[in-house]
Enzyme design. Structure first.
Site, mmCIF file in Angstrom:
data_model
loop_
_atom_site.group_PDB
_atom_site.id
_atom_site.type_symbol
_atom_site.label_atom_id
_atom_site.label_comp_id
_atom_site.label_asym_id
_atom_site.label_seq_id
_atom_site.Cartn_x
_atom_site.Cartn_y
_atom_site.Cartn_z
ATOM 1 N N THR A 46 -2.275 6.584 8.847
ATOM 2 C CA THR A 46 -2.221 5.082 8.833
ATOM 3 C C THR A 46 -3.768 4.496 8.907
ATOM 4 O O THR A 46 -4.069 3.491 8.266
ATOM 5 C CB THR A 46 -1.177 4.306 9.787
ATOM 6 O OG1 THR A 46 -1.381 4.636 10.806
ATOM 7 C CG2 THR A 46 0.295 4.444 9.101
ATOM 8 N N TYR A 109 9.519 -1.571 8.087
ATOM 9 C CA TYR A 109 9.985 -2.941 7.204
ATOM 10 C C TYR A 109 11.526 -2.721 7.302
ATOM 11 O O TYR A 109 12.408 -3.802 7.543
ATOM 12 C CB TYR A 109 9.579 -3.162 6.005
ATOM 13 C CG TYR A 109 10.172 -4.570 5.368
ATOM 14 C CD1 TYR A 109 9.608 -5.693 5.821
ATOM 15 C CD2 TYR A 109 11.289 -4.468 4.553
ATOM 16 C CE1 TYR A 109 10.170 -6.735 5.188
ATOM 17 C CE2 TYR A 109 11.726 -5.788 3.888
ATOM 18 C CZ TYR A 109 11.067 -6.808 4.344
ATOM 19 O OH TYR A 109 11.758 -7.844 3.672
ATOM 20 N N TYR A 135 6.157 10.004 14.201
ATOM 21 C CA TYR A 135 5.365 8.825 14.742
ATOM 22 C C TYR A 135 5.774 7.501 14.894
ATOM 23 O O TYR A 135 6.535 6.694 13.956
ATOM 24 C CB TYR A 135 4.036 8.654 13.580
ATOM 25 C CG TYR A 135 2.919 7.588 13.909
ATOM 26 C CD1 TYR A 135 2.761 6.980 15.183
ATOM 27 C CD2 TYR A 135 2.156 6.993 12.812
ATOM 28 C CE1 TYR A 135 1.720 6.165 15.329
ATOM 29 C CE2 TYR A 135 1.251 6.088 12.961
ATOM 30 C CZ TYR A 135 0.906 5.688 14.132
ATOM 31 O OH TYR A 135 0.195 4.792 14.579
ATOM 32 N N ARG A 140 3.968 -1.943 14.737
ATOM 33 C CA ARG A 140 3.747 -2.097 13.225
ATOM 34 C C ARG A 140 5.011 -1.990 12.568
ATOM 35 O O ARG A 140 4.948 -2.365 11.120
ATOM 36 C CB ARG A 140 2.661 -1.168 13.177
ATOM 37 C CG ARG A 140 1.254 -1.498 13.549
ATOM 38 C CD ARG A 140 0.328 -0.392 13.031
ATOM 39 N NE ARG A 140 -0.880 -0.881 13.783
ATOM 40 C CZ ARG A 140 -1.860 -1.611 13.411
ATOM 41 N NH1 ARG A 140 -1.704 -2.557 12.383
ATOM 42 N NH2 ARG A 140 -3.043 -1.817 13.835
ATOM 43 N N LYS A 163 3.964 11.369 17.767
ATOM 44 C CA LYS A 163 2.629 10.656 18.409
ATOM 45 C C LYS A 163 3.144 9.467 18.740
ATOM 46 O O LYS A 163 3.998 8.605 17.942
ATOM 47 C CB LYS A 163 1.697 10.213 16.794
ATOM 48 C CG LYS A 163 0.805 9.348 17.337
ATOM 49 C CD LYS A 163 -0.023 9.338 15.955
ATOM 50 C CE LYS A 163 -1.229 7.982 16.192
ATOM 51 N NZ LYS A 163 -1.591 7.691 14.766
ATOM 52 N N ILE A 205 -3.721 11.420 19.376
ATOM 53 C CA ILE A 205 -4.226 11.411 17.876
ATOM 54 C C ILE A 205 -4.793 10.254 17.826
ATOM 55 O O ILE A 205 -4.400 8.953 18.014
ATOM 56 C CB ILE A 205 -2.922 11.460 16.911
ATOM 57 C CG1 ILE A 205 -2.183 12.917 16.995
ATOM 58 C CG2 ILE A 205 -3.467 10.988 15.579
ATOM 59 C CD1 ILE A 205 -1.007 12.831 15.907
#
Length: 217
Positions: A46, A109, A135, A140, A163, A205
Site C-alpha cells: 500500500t 471497505y 496484513y 484504513r 504484518k 515492514i
C-alpha cells in the site's frame, strides 16, 4: 522459517512528472536497499501506491524488482484486493514471476466478518504455493483480524504470518499465544517495532526504512 527477520522495506514507487513509473530510479532504490542492510523488499504494497497502479503497472513493478534484486534478499509482492478473485489473480501472476512471498491486505471497505476473512484468505492460500503474509490495518480498511481468526489461518501451510498494524498490543500478545511459533508477526507501524519484537515479533515492514535502511535493520 520466517520469510525474513529484521527490516523489510515497504518500498515507495517512484514516478516521472508525467505519472509513468520511473524504472531507472526504482532500479537505483532496489540496489540501494540490497547493499544498505534491508532484509526484504516489499514491492507494490500500500505504501507503493498499489491501489492506484493499473494491473499492468502493478505486475511490471513486481517482475522488475524480482529481476533486479536477483535473489540477494527476498522480494515480497503486494497482491491484496477487496475482491477475492482479483487477489487470487495477482497472487498467481506474482508467483509465476518468482515472488518469494505475497502480502495480502484485508479486504478494505467491504467490512468482512471473521468468517468472511477466513474464507477470503483460505481460498487465496489454496490457489498458490508461495508463502502469504496477512496484513491487518483496521484504521484504513475498516476490518480487524481477531486472534482466534489468526489461530485458524496459521494452520494453513501457505500462511506464514502477519504484518500487524492494529496498534492493539493485548490483541497481538494473544495472537502470539494462540498461534504456532512458525507463524511470524511483523510490525506494520515503525513506532511499534520494538514493542512487537519484545512480544515475539520477527521484525518490521517499514516505511522509515525507505530513507534509513541501515538504522531500521
Amino acid at each position: 522459517m520466517a520469510i525474513f527477520t529484521g527490516s523489510g522495506v515497504a518500498l515507495v514507487t517512484p514516478f516521472h512528472e508525467d505519472e509513468s513509473i520511473n524504472y531507472d530510479k526504482l532500479d537505483e532504490m532496489l540496489d540501494y536497499h540490497c547493499t544498505h542492510g534491508t532484509d526484504s523488499i516489499i514491492i507494490c504494497g500500500t505504501t507503493g501506491e498499489s491501489s492506484t497502479l493499473s494491473e499492468e503497472e502493478h505486475m511490471e513493478c513486481i517482475k522488475f524488482a524480482i529481476e533486479r534484486v536477483k535473489g540477494r534478499i527476498p522480494v515480497i509482492a503486494g497482491t491484496g484486493s477487496n475482491c477475492t478473485r482479483e487477489a487470487i489473480h495477482l497472487s498467481k501472476e506474482a508467483e509465476k514471476v518468482g515472488a518469494d512471498g505475497l502480502l495480502l491486505v484485508t479486504p478494505y471497505y467491504n467490512k468482512a466478518t471473521q468468517q468472511g476473512l477466513l474464507r477470503h484468505y483460505k481460498v487465496i492460500a489454496d490457489s498458490v504455493g508461495t508463502p502469504i503474509i496477512l496484513y491487518n490495518v483496521p484504521s484504513r480498511t475498516g476490518v480487524n483480524i481477531q486472534p482466534e481468526t489468526y489461530a485458524e489461518l496459521a494452520q494453513h501451510p501457505n500462511i506464514a504470518g502477519v504484518k500487524e498494524a492494529s496498534g492493539n498490543f493485548s490483541q497481538i500478545q494473544k495472537t502470539r499465544n494462540l498461534c504456532p511459533a512458525d507463524f511470524s508477526i511483523w510490525s506494520g507501524n515503525d513506532d511499534e517495532t520494538a514493542a512487537i519484537c519484545m512480544l515475539g515479533g520477527s521484525g518490521v515492514i517499514s516505511v522509515v526504512a525507505n530513507v534509513l535502511p541501515a538504522e531500521m535493520h
